[in-house]
Design a protein around this motif. Structure first.
Motif, PDB file in Angstrom:
ATOM      1  N   UNK A   1      38.571  36.916  31.910  1.00 54.48           N
ATOM      2  CA  UNK A   1      38.711  37.872  30.953  1.00 54.48           C
ATOM      3  C   UNK A   1      37.789  39.299  31.191  1.00 54.48           C
ATOM      4  N   UNK A   2      37.962  40.092  30.452  1.00 54.71           N
ATOM      5  CA  UNK A   2      37.160  41.401  30.236  1.00 54.71           C
ATOM      6  C   UNK A   2      35.488  41.053  30.462  1.00 54.71           C
ATOM      7  N   UNK A   3      34.867  41.766  30.877  1.00 52.35           N
ATOM      8  CA  UNK A   3      33.343  41.115  30.890  1.00 52.35           C
ATOM      9  C   UNK A   3      32.862  40.283  31.817  1.00 52.35           C
ATOM     10  N   UNK A   4      33.979  39.882  32.818  1.00 54.19           N
ATOM     11  CA  UNK A   4      33.736  38.827  33.959  1.00 54.19           C
ATOM     12  C   UNK A   4      33.018  39.809  34.858  1.00 54.19           C
ATOM     13  N   UNK A   5      31.902  38.939  35.800  1.00 52.56           N
ATOM     14  CA  UNK A   5      31.268  39.639  36.636  1.00 52.56           C
ATOM     15  C   UNK A   5      31.242  39.004  37.835  1.00 52.56           C
ATOM     16  N   UNK A   6      31.450  39.748  39.188  1.00 50.97           N
ATOM     17  CA  UNK A   6      31.561  39.376  40.479  1.00 50.97           C
ATOM     18  C   UNK A   6      30.740  40.150  41.424  1.00 50.97           C
ATOM     19  N   UNK A   7      31.039  39.738  42.646  1.00 53.87           N
ATOM     20  CA  UNK A   7      30.331  40.593  43.833  1.00 53.87           C
ATOM     21  C   UNK A   7      31.603  41.558  44.384  1.00 53.87           C
ATOM     22  N   UNK A   8      31.417  42.652  44.559  1.00 52.15           N
ATOM     23  CA  UNK A   8      32.503  43.285  44.994  1.00 52.15           C
ATOM     24  C   UNK A   8      32.208  43.703  46.501  1.00 52.15           C
ATOM     25  N   UNK A   9      33.181  43.433  47.294  1.00 48.94           N
ATOM     26  CA  UNK A   9      32.932  43.814  48.831  1.00 48.94           C
ATOM     27  C   UNK A   9      33.977  44.774  49.086  1.00 48.94           C
ATOM     28  N   UNK A  10      33.523  46.353  49.351  1.00 48.69           N
ATOM     29  CA  UNK A  10      34.400  47.063  49.838  1.00 48.69           C
ATOM     30  C   UNK A  10      34.010  47.941  50.890  1.00 48.69           C
ATOM     31  N   UNK A  11      34.838  48.111  52.071  1.00 50.11           N
ATOM     32  CA  UNK A  11      34.369  48.392  53.428  1.00 50.11           C
ATOM     33  C   UNK A  11      33.161  47.806  53.818  1.00 50.11           C
ATOM     34  N   UNK A  12      32.116  48.324  54.074  1.00 50.06           N
ATOM     35  CA  UNK A  12      30.909  47.653  54.370  1.00 50.06           C
ATOM     36  C   UNK A  12      29.745  47.487  53.116  1.00 50.06           C
ATOM     37  N   UNK A  13      30.292  47.706  51.885  1.00 58.03           N
ATOM     38  CA  UNK A  13      29.533  47.919  50.781  1.00 58.03           C
ATOM     39  C   UNK A  13      29.419  46.633  50.114  1.00 58.03           C
ATOM     40  N   UNK A  14      28.406  46.255  49.415  1.00 54.20           N
ATOM     41  CA  UNK A  14      28.300  45.146  48.702  1.00 54.20           C
ATOM     42  C   UNK A  14      27.618  45.221  47.237  1.00 54.20           C
ATOM     43  N   UNK A  15      28.299  45.290  46.203  1.00 58.45           N
ATOM     44  CA  UNK A  15      27.855  45.671  44.962  1.00 58.45           C
ATOM     45  C   UNK A  15      28.322  44.887  43.676  1.00 58.45           C
ATOM     46  N   UNK A  16      27.384  44.824  42.723  1.00 55.88           N
ATOM     47  CA  UNK A  16      27.912  43.992  41.508  1.00 55.88           C
ATOM     48  C   UNK A  16      28.877  44.644  40.866  1.00 55.88           C
ATOM     49  N   UNK A  17      29.845  44.051  40.291  1.00 52.26           N
ATOM     50  CA  UNK A  17      30.784  44.543  39.580  1.00 52.26           C
ATOM     51  C   UNK A  17      31.137  43.847  38.280  1.00 52.26           C
ATOM     52  N   UNK A  18      31.756  44.703  37.145  1.00 51.20           N
ATOM     53  CA  UNK A  18      32.194  43.813  36.158  1.00 51.20           C
ATOM     54  C   UNK A  18      33.678  44.286  35.790  1.00 51.20           C
ATOM     55  N   UNK A  19      34.502  43.461  35.192  1.00 49.03           N
ATOM     56  CA  UNK A  19      35.841  43.850  35.034  1.00 49.03           C
ATOM     57  C   UNK A  19      35.751  43.897  33.384  1.00 49.03           C
TER      58      UNK A  19
END
Length: 599
Positions: free
Chosen positions: A507-525
């Motif tokens: 659901x909206x508000x879900x948190x995960x870890x985003x891996x994009x190219x070489x970058x790793x960052x916390x992300x929320x939908x």
């Protein structure tokens, strides 16, 4: 009388009659001074007075006594005025005359001439090896193991392995190959074996590894030690960091990225896959091992999926351990593995006809890696290395904007960053901008696969020494660009996401870890915008309340910090991403549009 006189001290002179005749035993003639005297007298009485005057040879190598030389296989370049290689070989010796008259080498010929010399060296190696080990004791012939790398002893400084290309010679195409697959499928061993077969690791180094591995009761691991260099990886037999190595074929220059198979180190593997053009999925054909790697929770599935998301276009599936007693090169087992894999790889997005190539091999024995395997008459395709060489070239834009995602950084006489140049070209002394912090930096020096160059094109793995920025100010995932065309950075973006594996709903508000190219960052939908029909691609009119496994949706995501990214349409390498949570890959996606920050 003779016998006694022989036993007396050195000062004793023998009688005239013993001097002319040969002694009965060597004991009698203690120091052999006598015959020398006679020869000397003869020599001095017949002097040639009209001989030519002696002219010293200025270009001759300095004489180095035997005890100072480290071993018969070494060139004495350190003490020479000219690089003359002395080859202590009963058949062939390389003299300074040969050296000086050799024709200049073109880039294309380097392979050949190297082979030549290594064949010569072959005969030294067989002499120098302890225990008289020659090519007879298993493994390819001597010429396959050039003594190229200076890693004969730990304290020697390793030299760059590549002959610097002449400026006018065409550059070989750079291809990055990532080895992926379940833990213990044999990724590092195949990597080590390839390096040995192409001559990047010499036989002596491998023998040293083999000895050390035997001491630890890990005999079959020694090949992987060429890539697993730190102690922890060797003790546990598991790769942790992405290992790097290079090898060359006639047409291409390859960088091996040896990714870890263990599920705890998947983030490292994503970093490795994001630099690759081509993935090699290694699966073990051994009974039971293939099944565990492929079942739910095995890494074979996850890695194939991550490789596709990371932008790998072509996949080679190596069915390894075919020499195992439970398999014994059986065609049935090979086909069984193939049948199970193809539907899954299709689901991930690979086209079985164009993008996937299966081949059997054995990493430990090296069968079907460079030469076709004898036991495997049913496989008619090319072996692995020739197959890599025959692949079509990748299209890359060298005139596009400079984009270099940073994989790693460290201090070494300044700030050094590592990364793969995705597009554009970089040259020495060029001014670049480090995004998203907008630091202006200058390139002090450029290393492409540890060989210094003045400029580099897309697809090359580079080490850059930068001026104008501290090492602490850089994080992996930052991007180097030109001041004219900066890459986009921000925190909010819209993306199309495919939920691959998640037990409950998202659901909206879900948190995960985003891996994009070489970058790793916390992300929320932050919001779900619409669902997308998988077959037709139609978007739903209403906003969904949640999404679940196997659904495709368009969502708005917001990262914890500012990151660099591009839309998938403009720049695919920087517009693909993966979402992970609790050590599992949950979703893959692509960036559709960047949303400006609302102050």
């Amino acid at each position: 009388r003779l016998f006694n006189s022989g036993k007396r001290g050195k000062g004793h002179t023998l009688g005239r009659e013993t001097r002319d005749t040969a002694p009965d035993s060597w004991e009698q003639e203690d120091d052999g001074e006598a015959p020398v005297d006679v020869q000397l007298q003869d020599a001095f009485t017949g002097l040639n007075v009209n001989a030519k005057p002696f002219i010293p040879n200025v270009n001759a190598a300095e004489f180095v006594p035997g005890y100072l030389q480290k071993g018969p296989t070494e060139s004495i370049t350190s003490t020479c005025k000219f690089p003359v290689t002395f080859t202590f070989c009963p058949l062939l010796t390389l003299t300074s005359v040969d050296y000086l008259t050799a024709p200049p080498m073109e880039n294309g010929d380097t392979e050949l001439s190297a082979e030549d010399n290594w064949e010569r060296k072959g005969c030294e190696v067989s002499e120098a090896e302890p225990g008289g080990g020659t090519a007879g004791d298993g493994g390819p012939a001597e010429e396959d193991s050039p003594q190229e790398e200076g890693t004969e002893e730990d304290e020697e400084v390793p030299t760059p392995k590549m002959v610097p290309a002449k400026p006018d010679a065409p550059k070989k195409e750079h291809v990055n190959v990532v080895f992926i697959g379940h833990v213990d499928a044999g990724k590092s061993t195949i990597g080590g074996q390839i390096m040995y077969l192409t001559g990047m690791v010499d036989k002596r180094t491998l023998e040293k590894y083999e000895r050390e591995a035997k001491e630890k009761n890990r005999e079959t691991w020694y090949l992987s030690w060429a890539l697993d260099t730190n102690q922890e990886e060797r003790d546990k037999g598991k790769t942790v960091e992405v290992g790097r190595a290079y090898f060359e074929t006639e047409k291409k220059h390859f960088t091996i990225l040896d990714a870890p198979g263990h599920k705890s180190f998947v983030p490292n593997m994503i970093g490795g896959a994001s630099q690759a053009d081509l993935a090699v999925l290694v699966i073990s054909a051994r009974k039971g091992e293939f099944e565990t790697g492929f079942e739910k929770g095995g890494q074979t599935r996850e890695h194939a999926m991550l490789a596709k998301t990371a932008g790998v276009k072509h996949l080679i599936v190596l069915v390894n351990k075919m020499d195992d007693p439970t398999v014994n090169w059986s065609l049935e087992r090979y086909e069984e593995c193939k049948e199970k894999l193809v539907p899954f790889l299709k689901k991930v997005g690979f086209n079985p006809r164009k993008d996937i190539h299966f081949m059997p091999c054995s990493g430990l024995t090296g069968a079907n890696l460079k030469e076709p395997a004898e036991h495997c008459s049913w496989y008619t395709g090319l072996p692995f290395i020739p197959h890599l060489d025959s692949l079509p070239n990748f299209t890359r834009s060298s005139d596009g904007p400079v984009r270099l995602p940073i994989v790693d950084k460290y201090k070494d006489m300044g700030t050094v960053v590592l990364g793969k140049l995705e597009s554009g070209s970089i040259s020495k002394a060029q001014q670049l901008v480090m995004m998203p912090n907008r630091h202006t930096v200058e390139v002090l020096s450029l290393l492409s696969d540890d060989v210094e160059t003045d400029d580099a094109g897309p697809g090359e793995n580079l080490k850059l020494r930068l001026k104008g920025i501290e090492e602490e100010e850089i994080l992996p995932g930052f991007i180097l660009c030109t001041p004219e065309s900066l890459c986009h950075s921000g925190r909010t973006f819209d993306a199309q996401i495919v939920i691959i594996e998640h037990k409950s709903i998202i659901c909206p508000g879900y948190n995960a870890v985003l891996h994009i190219h070489t970058c790793i960052e916390e992300v929320q939908i932050t919001a779900l915008i619409c669902l997308v029909d998988k077959k037709t691609g139609e978007k739903s009119k209403t906003r969904p309340r949640f999404v679940k496994q196997d659904q495709v949706c368009i969502a708005r995501l917001r990262t914890a910090g500012t990151i660099c990214l591009e839309t998938f349409k403009d720049f695919p390498q920087m517009g693909r991403f993966t979402l992970r949570d609790e050590g599992k890959t949950i979703a893959i996606g692509k960036v559709l549009k960047l949303v400006a920050e609302k102050d």
